[in-house]
Every structure is written in C-alpha cells, then in structure tokens.
Design an enzyme around this catalytic site. Structure first.
Site, short mmCIF file in Angstrom:
data_model
loop_
_atom_site.label_atom_id
_atom_site.label_comp_id
_atom_site.label_asym_id
_atom_site.label_seq_id
_atom_site.Cartn_x
_atom_site.Cartn_y
_atom_site.Cartn_z
N ASP A 1 -0.36 2.45 1.85
CA ASP A 1 -1.01 2.93 3.29
C ASP A 1 -1.18 1.92 4.11
O ASP A 1 -2.14 0.75 3.55
CB ASP A 1 -2.37 3.78 3.27
CG ASP A 1 -2.61 4.75 4.56
OD1 ASP A 1 -1.58 5.05 4.99
OD2 ASP A 1 -3.80 3.83 4.70
N ASP B 1 3.52 5.61 7.95
CA ASP B 1 2.19 4.44 6.95
C ASP B 1 1.60 4.29 6.11
O ASP B 1 0.97 3.76 5.00
CB ASP B 1 1.55 4.85 7.89
CG ASP B 1 0.68 6.11 7.64
OD1 ASP B 1 1.55 6.71 7.65
OD2 ASP B 1 -0.49 6.20 8.56
N GLU B 2 2.88 5.28 4.93
CA GLU B 2 3.01 5.00 3.71
C GLU B 2 4.16 5.30 3.04
O GLU B 2 5.74 5.49 3.12
CB GLU B 2 1.73 6.82 3.31
CG GLU B 2 1.37 6.20 2.43
CD GLU B 2 0.47 7.52 1.89
OE1 GLU B 2 0.41 8.46 0.90
OE2 GLU B 2 -0.75 8.22 2.88
#
Length: 424
Positions: free
Chosen positions: A17, A116-117
């Site tokens: 993340d 974002d992950e």
C-alpha cells in the site's frame, strides 16, 4: 475443528500500500516528505460538504481527518493545506509504481487491487532478490528513492493473510512491514478486535452476524459453519474459513468475469427531488456510457438503473434491470429504456446517487432491426451518434453536448473533463 495447515498451499505474498497515496503525491509535488506533510485532498474546495479523498498521516493522527470526512469538519489551522485532486498525475505516478513492481515479479504474479494497493506473488523471485522480507525492503527503498513515496507491506502465506497483515499491523509498524503466517493465526487473525477489521466483512454482514451472536473474529472462528452456510450460502463458509486464515487464491490464476458491462455512477452534489432534473442527469450519464459502447464496437442487450436515496429516507433506493428485445448502442434508444425504468419505480424520493449499467454485450454488427424501428430512424440515430463521438474525441467531451445540459440540475459540463469522477 482445527485446520491442518501443512496441507494448504504456502506462497510468499506481498500486499503493498502506498501510504495516503493522493496526499503523498501532492506532498512530493511540493517537495515535502509525505510523513511530514499536513495535506488534505478534497473533491471540491468550494463546497462545505465536499468529501475528503485523502489526508496525510499527520493530519489523520493529529486532527482525525481521514477519507470520507467532510470539508466542514476540517479545523481552521494554518498548518493544513487543502488541495483539489490531480487525477491525471495520480494515474501517471501509479503507472510508474507498477513498472517498479514489474522489476520484481512477472506480470502474471502481479494483481492490482486499487490505485494505491497491489498484491505480488514473490514465491519464485527469491533467487534473484532474496527472501520475502528482503524483497519487501528492496521495494520500499526503490519506490522511496525514485518517487519519494512511502509504502507499507503486509506479507502472508496467502493473499488473505498478506492483506490482513497490511491493514492490521504493517500500516502502523515502525518499519512498515508485517508478516502473518499459518503458524501464528491464533495470535493474529483471532485477535483482530472488530469484525469490520476483517477483510470481506461488510457492514451488512456485521449486523447479521451480530444477530447470530457473533461479535468478534474469535466468535466467528468458533461458530457453527453449517449455520453460517444456511444463513449466507457459500459466503458463510468463506467467512468461516477466512477467520481460520484459509485462502486458496493463486494470483497467476486470473478470475474471469462472467459478463462484461459498461457502467457509470455519480454521487450528486445535492439531493435531487424534481423529476425533470433526475431525468436530465440520467440522460447525461447514458450518453457517456453509450459513447463507450460505440468506442468498443459493442451493443447492450440489457440495461440496469440504480438510485440511492437520502439517508433520512428509510427506503435505501432501488436497482432494476431490463432485457432489451434487440441489442443497441444508440444514445437515444438506451435513454428511452432507462427513463422507462426510472418512471416505473421512482416515487418522489430524494435522490443522492445514480448508477447506470449496460450489460449483456454483443458485437455491434449483430444489431437486429425490429418491426417498430425503421431503417431511416436507425441511420439517423447512428449518424448523429457518430458525429458527436468524432467531435468529442477530437476536441473534448464538452465540445458538443445536448442543450438540456444547460438546464438547472445538469452535471455534464461540470464533470466533462474530470478523470475518475474528479478534477484532472
């Protein structure tokens, strides 16, 4: 019961993340370390009710402002820097991060979970880069060196354990890394304090589980799996086995969706209660989805419309679908079907969100005529759609639009140049 973990497949999975991604990118843009910044990204600075899209770690820790907070909740503090999103920049940075991941794993062992992950299966990468811990540290160092962004890493023996390690430990760990294995299930998963902190347990499931006397992950572990299956079907068994840390997912075995569709969702800036304004927004949204259908040379054989109402209304909203007697990608034809659904099910409630879906896709060349549609009508609709598509592709979406978008309630012109629903 007890699980024999020796019989389960064991992989080296990283769940990575980017810490406070939007806010961190804005910090780096201003030459500030992401962990030192006081940045808040909001969808629209001009609206008091605007939603917070991201806030830097210091803002979260010191002010309690996080994703989902509202503009009016932000305190008047000179340290706080409020900015609007730059979605094109975020997408560009995201693609740069993905390219870094590709240095460590082949594409088939990379699964993008969100902007974002991501998940990486590094089981086969140890000969090149070291064990899973060394790979995690190298990825952290590389991303910070090249992009000045801070990432946290959850490591697990399967994707579930990696995700839980990330969310429940790594994000707050001093080194930003945590490892959850089959060997420490009782000390990790079983100790998760709230059901909502368990991956895959939504608010709706929490209420239903509470009604069954299940209030914690530990309760879920020791629940009767047969009763869970009776109550939730196959999802009940998944909840049960997830509480035991069992996940058979293999990242390289991509899940094939049963049916592709094109959709658009919009949270309105205020409550809409006048029929003509709601119909106007539906028209605008269908126009955009129809353009995407034509760009992909497909036609829709099914449409679905969903409305979400005001929180003050007990009824949450509706979602209804309709099979079409023939496939189409015509803006005019599709609009008629969506408005028919709307008028059939809407009863004057205040609307806050609208969701349109075109599914059951088929190649556009197979569109069939029917007894009620003339060749002349179809050709006229098709020609108009093609002209509008051509102009928009060349000069931008707002270069040509329906006159009704100038009326009160229209949102097309405000959102025409947005990326992912936000300013580019």
């Amino acid at each position: 019961m007890a699980i024999d973990y020796d019989l389960l497949p064991k992989r080296s999975i990283l769940c990575i993340d980017v810490k406070s991604f939007f806010a961190s990118v804005e910090a780096v843009r201003r030459k500030i370390h992401p962990l030192d910044a006081y940045i808040i990204v909001v969808s629209d600075k001009k609206r008091p009710g605007s939603v917070v899209l991201a806030s830097s770690p210091r803002v979260k820790g010191e002010f309690g402002i996080k994703t989902g907070s509202r503009m009016f909740e932000i305190p008047n503090d000179e340290r706080l820097m409020i900015v609007e999103p730059s979605m094109k920049l975020y997408l560009k940075v995201n693609s740069m991060i993905i390219e870094i991941f590709k240095r460590f794993v082949p594409v088939e062992d990379l699964h993008i979970y969100s902007i974002d992950e991501v998940f990486l299966d590094v089981t086969a990468s140890w000969r090149l880069f070291g064990d899973k811990f060394e790979i995690a540290r190298k990825i952290q160092r590389t991303i910070f060196k090249e992009l000045k962004l801070v990432v946290t890493v959850g490591i697990g023996d399967n994707p579930l354990l990696a995700k839980l390690a990330l969310d429940n430990e790594a994000k707050n760990a001093s080194g930003g890394i945590a490892y959850w294995s089959y060997q420490n299930i009782e000390e990790t998963i079983w100790k998760i304090p709230r059901l909502g902190d368990m991956w895959g347990v939504s608010h709706g499931y929490i209420k239903k589980l509470n009604n069954m006397g299940i209030h914690s992950v530990y309760d879920l572990v020791h629940a009767d799996k047969h009763k869970l299956k009776d109550r939730f079907g196959i999802m009940g068994l998944q909840l049960y086995y997830h509480a035991w840390g069992v996940d058979y997912s293999i990242l390289s075995e991509k899940i094939k969706t049963r049916e592709k569709s094109f959709s658009k969702s919009q949270i309105l800036q205020r409550y809409y209660y006048m029929e003509e304004e709601i119909v106007l927004v539906i028209r605008e949204m269908v126009d955009e989805v129809a353009m995407r259908l034509r760009a992909n040379n497909v036609a829709a054989g099914k449409v679905a419309l969903g409305l979400a109402y005001s929180r003050d209304i007990e009824e949450k909203g509706f979602k209804h679908q309709r099979l079409l007697h023939r496939g189409t990608n015509s803006t005019k034809e599709l609009t008629v079907y969506f408005i028919q659904i709307f008028k059939c099910y809407w009863r004057g409630q205040w609307v806050r969100q609208i969701y349109v879906v075109c599914g059951k896709l088929q190649p556009a060349i197979y569109e069939q005529l029917d007894l009620f549609t003339s060749n002349e009508q179809l050709e006229r609709n098709q020609m108009l759609d093609e002209i509008m598509d051509t102009i928009r592709l060349r000069y931008g979406k707002d270069a040509i639009f329906w006159a009704c978008s100038l009326m009160k309630g229209g949102t097309f012109l405000k959102r025409a140049n947005h990326v992912g629903g936000h300013k580019g």
